[in-house]
Design a protein around this motif. Structure first.
Motif, PDB file in Angstrom:
ATOM      1  N   ASN A  74       0.820  -1.218   0.000  1.00 38.33           N
ATOM      2  CA  ASN A  74       0.000   0.000   0.000  1.00 38.33           C
ATOM      3  C   ASN A  74       0.851   1.264   0.000  1.00 38.33           C
ATOM      4  N   SER A  75       2.049   1.175   0.591  1.00 35.77           N
ATOM      5  CA  SER A  75       2.899   2.364   0.688  1.00 35.77           C
ATOM      6  C   SER A  75       3.444   2.794  -0.673  1.00 35.77           C
ATOM      7  N   LYS A  76       3.432   1.895  -1.643  1.00 35.01           N
ATOM      8  CA  LYS A  76       3.951   2.215  -2.972  1.00 35.01           C
ATOM      9  C   LYS A  76       2.890   2.769  -3.918  1.00 35.01           C
ATOM     10  N   LEU A  77       1.624   2.708  -3.485  1.00 33.81           N
ATOM     11  CA  LEU A  77       0.524   3.169  -4.332  1.00 33.81           C
ATOM     12  C   LEU A  77       0.299   4.663  -4.168  1.00 33.81           C
ATOM     13  N   ARG A  78      -0.142   5.307  -5.223  1.00 36.99           N
ATOM     14  CA  ARG A  78      -0.490   6.731  -5.195  1.00 36.99           C
ATOM     15  C   ARG A  78      -1.959   6.880  -5.581  1.00 36.99           C
ATOM     16  N   PHE A  79      -2.777   7.285  -4.605  1.00 35.57           N
ATOM     17  CA  PHE A  79      -4.214   7.426  -4.841  1.00 35.57           C
ATOM     18  C   PHE A  79      -4.538   8.814  -5.413  1.00 35.57           C
ATOM     19  N   PRO A  80      -5.621   8.902  -6.153  1.00 39.52           N
ATOM     20  CA  PRO A  80      -6.558   7.825  -6.475  1.00 39.52           C
ATOM     21  C   PRO A  80      -5.984   6.888  -7.526  1.00 39.52           C
ATOM     22  N   LEU A  81      -6.267   5.602  -7.342  1.00 40.54           N
ATOM     23  CA  LEU A  81      -5.949   4.643  -8.392  1.00 40.54           C
ATOM     24  C   LEU A  81      -6.942   4.850  -9.535  1.00 40.54           C
ATOM     25  N   THR A  82      -6.611   4.356 -10.699  1.00 45.08           N
ATOM     26  CA  THR A  82      -7.518   4.495 -11.844  1.00 45.08           C
ATOM     27  C   THR A  82      -7.682   3.154 -12.551  1.00 45.08           C
ATOM     28  N   ILE A  83      -8.828   3.011 -13.189  1.00 46.49           N
ATOM     29  CA  ILE A  83      -9.075   1.867 -14.063  1.00 46.49           C
ATOM     30  C   ILE A  83      -9.370   2.421 -15.452  1.00 46.49           C
ATOM     31  N   SER A 129      -1.604   3.095 -10.940  1.00 48.29           N
ATOM     32  CA  SER A 129      -1.230   4.051  -9.905  1.00 48.29           C
ATOM     33  C   SER A 129      -0.493   5.170 -10.606  1.00 48.29           C
ATOM     34  N   GLU A 130      -1.093   6.361 -10.589  1.00 48.64           N
ATOM     35  CA  GLU A 130      -0.625   7.447 -11.432  1.00 48.64           C
ATOM     36  C   GLU A 130      -0.575   6.923 -12.878  1.00 48.64           C
ATOM     37  N   HIS A 131       0.582   6.935 -13.534  1.00 47.86           N
ATOM     38  CA  HIS A 131       0.637   6.470 -14.917  1.00 47.86           C
ATOM     39  C   HIS A 131       1.212   5.062 -15.036  1.00 47.86           C
ATOM     40  N   GLN A 132       1.405   4.409 -13.901  1.00 51.73           N
ATOM     41  CA  GLN A 132       2.038   3.087 -13.913  1.00 51.73           C
ATOM     42  C   GLN A 132       0.993   1.974 -13.771  1.00 51.73           C
ATOM     43  N   VAL A 159      -0.526  -1.299 -12.507  1.00 55.81           N
ATOM     44  CA  VAL A 159      -0.426  -2.138 -11.320  1.00 55.81           C
ATOM     45  C   VAL A 159      -0.869  -3.562 -11.623  1.00 55.81           C
ATOM     46  N   TRP A 160      -1.925  -3.669 -12.454  1.00 53.73           N
ATOM     47  CA  TRP A 160      -2.519  -4.989 -12.680  1.00 53.73           C
ATOM     48  C   TRP A 160      -3.256  -4.986 -14.015  1.00 53.73           C
ATOM     49  N   ILE A 161      -2.951  -5.941 -14.876  1.00 56.06           N
ATOM     50  CA  ILE A 161      -3.832  -6.239 -16.002  1.00 56.06           C
ATOM     51  C   ILE A 161      -4.914  -7.104 -15.377  1.00 56.06           C
ATOM     52  N   ILE A 162      -6.038  -6.493 -15.098  1.00 53.82           N
ATOM     53  CA  ILE A 162      -7.013  -7.072 -14.169  1.00 53.82           C
ATOM     54  C   ILE A 162      -7.438  -8.476 -14.594  1.00 53.82           C
ATOM     55  N   GLY A 163      -7.259  -9.384 -13.647  1.00 51.38           N
ATOM     56  CA  GLY A 163      -7.641 -10.771 -13.876  1.00 51.38           C
ATOM     57  C   GLY A 163      -6.613 -11.568 -14.656  1.00 51.38           C
ATOM     58  N   LYS A 164      -5.478 -10.922 -15.046  1.00 46.11           N
ATOM     59  CA  LYS A 164      -4.520 -11.609 -15.905  1.00 46.11           C
ATOM     60  C   LYS A 164      -3.103 -11.624 -15.329  1.00 46.11           C
ATOM     61  N   ARG A 165      -2.511 -10.447 -15.167  1.00 53.18           N
ATOM     62  CA  ARG A 165      -1.090 -10.403 -14.772  1.00 53.18           C
ATOM     63  C   ARG A 165      -0.820  -9.170 -13.927  1.00 53.18           C
ATOM     64  N   GLN A 166      -0.054  -9.355 -12.846  1.00 48.84           N
ATOM     65  CA  GLN A 166       0.280  -8.266 -11.929  1.00 48.84           C
ATOM     66  C   GLN A 166       1.645  -7.677 -12.265  1.00 48.84           C
ATOM     67  N   ASP A 167       1.818  -6.393 -11.980  1.00 53.51           N
ATOM     68  CA  ASP A 167       3.113  -5.724 -12.108  1.00 53.51           C
ATOM     69  C   ASP A 167       3.897  -5.965 -10.814  1.00 53.51           C
ATOM     70  N   ARG A 168       5.190  -6.299 -10.944  1.00 51.53           N
ATOM     71  CA  ARG A 168       5.998  -6.659  -9.770  1.00 51.53           C
ATOM     72  C   ARG A 168       6.385  -5.464  -8.911  1.00 51.53           C
ATOM     73  N   ARG A 169       6.313  -4.234  -9.467  1.00 48.95           N
ATOM     74  CA  ARG A 169       6.782  -3.057  -8.728  1.00 48.95           C
ATOM     75  C   ARG A 169       5.946  -2.765  -7.487  1.00 48.95           C
ATOM     76  N   PHE A 170       4.698  -3.229  -7.473  1.00 49.19           N
ATOM     77  CA  PHE A 170       3.808  -2.911  -6.353  1.00 49.19           C
ATOM     78  C   PHE A 170       3.487  -4.152  -5.519  1.00 49.19           C
ATOM     79  N   ASN A 171       4.195  -5.228  -5.784  1.00 48.04           N
ATOM     80  CA  ASN A 171       3.887  -6.498  -5.144  1.00 48.04           C
ATOM     81  C   ASN A 171       4.247  -6.479  -3.655  1.00 48.04           C
ATOM     82  N   ALA A 172       3.341  -7.002  -2.836  1.00 48.10           N
ATOM     83  CA  ALA A 172       3.619  -7.141  -1.400  1.00 48.10           C
ATOM     84  C   ALA A 172       4.382  -8.440  -1.163  1.00 48.10           C
ATOM     85  N   ASN A 173       5.298  -8.406  -0.187  1.00 50.63           N
ATOM     86  CA  ASN A 173       6.037  -9.626   0.175  1.00 50.63           C
ATOM     87  C   ASN A 173       5.921  -9.863   1.675  1.00 50.63           C
TER      88      ASN A 173
END
Length: 443
Positions: free
Chosen positions: A354-363, A405-408, A410-424
């Motif tokens: 959550n700390s890496k996200l910049r709200f508002p998120l967009t779809i 998140s901003e212009h990056q 985060v997720w191709i919804i239902g398909k593939r996630q971006d690793r930059r925002f992944n929680a570990n």
């Protein structure tokens, strides 16, 4: 005429006796006779008059006449003035089509506001014949030759069994007063030209023309009913509807039909297609080939043909998701939950830092040049390359939504996630975003 109409209503419109009916009245012969007849039969009626401001003082005199008639009969009367000429200019259409659009839009408003069950118009047998000839001259399918429908959703036309002469004879016998529209005598309009120049010649050839037409019209309507039943079964056997509301036709099943082009016309005529040769050519075209109407699109996708509605500008807007949002329903159903624990990742759920996200998120939809950093891979990847590798069809691409998140991405919804925002396992502030399974099936 009164007894004939009473029997006709009992046979075809028994529901009208218990209904609240709005009569479309111009002040002319037909609509005034309809008003007088239904009033004498004690129907629950009101009047609606459109002043299209096309005939200067005559238009205002018609309106005044209708208001007085309503007062004399103690009927609720609605009137409305329209700038028909401006509407036609703005919408780049004819005056007649503009008047029709304005009229029926207003009737619908009145129905909703005052809870009218039906709108009654005074179309008669001569009108029906004129419509038949107009459609025949322009080129039409069988449905266009069946004439004016007696009932069309909440529009009813009780006088379709009567000729103009029958209505005129009744009005004279009952000393009914009406307004004459002088423009009806002009041959400027196609309908008037048919009324005054073509139908008189046909009646010379056959004095019983209207009776013959009424029989022919009845036969054509019966044939259309048979066709509709057959097409309904064909549609059920050859197509499905996906989660987005798109119709998916099976090419192999359609190809088994005899006279395929005729079946395609019946299956697709309500979607405004006109280039029927192009539609038929889709069956042998390469995947990705498209044919457009003003409202819909046909897309060849491997062994399927997809029927989709053209997107409106409003449907292309970006959706914002504010911090603290728990759930959204459009454009997709997503849930958001803050958690401190990771669970097994699935195709319909992701866990973000959550700390890496910049709200508002967009779809939003994807755009050329978009790229992301796929989870589990090194480096970045263009979405166009991702689509190609995953063998996405054109429709698959169009139905893809991106969470950003901003212009990056985060997720191709239902398909593939971006690793930059992944929680570990070291992440303490985790946002779980989930796509319900029934929504996942639509992607």
């Amino acid at each position: 005429m009164t007894e004939k109409l009473q029997q006709h209503i009992a046979d075809q419109f028994p529901f009208l006796k218990e209904s609240k009916v709005l009569i479309a009245i111009s002040g002319g012969l037909d609509s005034v006779v309809l008003t007088q007849l239904l009033h004498s039969m004690d129907f629950d009626i009101s009047l609606a008059h459109c002043n299209f401001n096309l005939r200067a003082l005559e238009s205002d005199t018609d309106e005044a006449f209708v208001k007085k008639l309503g007062t004399d009969l103690n009927l609720r009367t609605f009137t409305k003035n329209f700038d028909t000429t401006e509407y036609a200019k703005t919408h780049k259409t004819s005056t007649q089509i503009a008047a029709r659009a304005l009229r029926y839009a207003w009737f619908k408003e009145l129905q909703e506001e005052y809870r009218f069950d039906y709108v009654a118009t005074a179309h008669h047998l001569d009108d029906n014949l004129e419509t038949f000839i107009i459609n025949l001259s322009r080129g039409t399918g069988l449905e266009g030759l069946t004439g004016i429908p007696t009932i069309n959703e909440t529009i009813v036309r009780p006088l379709l069994i009567f000729s103009r002469q029958e209505i005129l004879d009744h009005a004279k016998a009952q000393h009914i007063v009406w307004r004459e529209d002088q423009s009806n005598a002009s041959t400027k309009y196609v309908r008037n030209k048919i009324r005054h120049q073509i139908i008189p010649v046909l009646k010379e050839l056959n004095p019983n023309l209207l009776d013959a037409f009424e029989k022919t019209s009845s036969h054509l309507k019966g044939s259309q009913q048979i066709i509709d039943e057959r097409i309904g079964q064909i549609r059920k056997d050859t197509s499905t509807t996906d989660m987005f509301g798109n119709v998916v036709f099976d090419i192999a099943k359609l190809k088994r039909l005899p006279n395929l082009k005729a079946y395609l016309f019946e299956l697709l005529k309500s979607y405004n297609f006109t280039a029927w040769n192009d539609v038929a050519a889709l069956f042998t075209a390469q995947s990705g080939k498209q044919v457009f109407s003003k409202s819909h699109r046909l897309l060849k996708d491997r062994d399927k043909i997809l029927l989709t509605k053209l997107q409106l500008t409003s449907e292309l807007c970006v959706t914002e998701i504010r911090e603290g949002t728990k759930e959204i329903m459009t454009p997709l159903h997503l849930t958001f939950k803050n958690t401190s624990e990771l669970a097994e990742k699935t195709s319909n759920a992701i866990y973000l830092d959550n700390s890496k996200l910049r709200f508002p998120l967009t779809i939003r939809r994807w755009q050329q040049g978009d790229y992301f950093y796929p989870l589990g891979m090194q480096g970045k990847k263009k979405l166009s390359k991702f689509f190609k590798d995953e063998k996405y069809s054109l429709l698959d691409k169009e139905n893809t939504w991106l969470l950003c998140s901003e212009h990056q991405i985060v997720w191709i919804i239902g398909k593939r996630q971006d690793r930059r925002f992944n929680a570990n396992e070291n992440t303490t502030d985790i946002l779980k975003i989930q796509l319900p399974v029934n929504s996942l099936h639509a992607l």
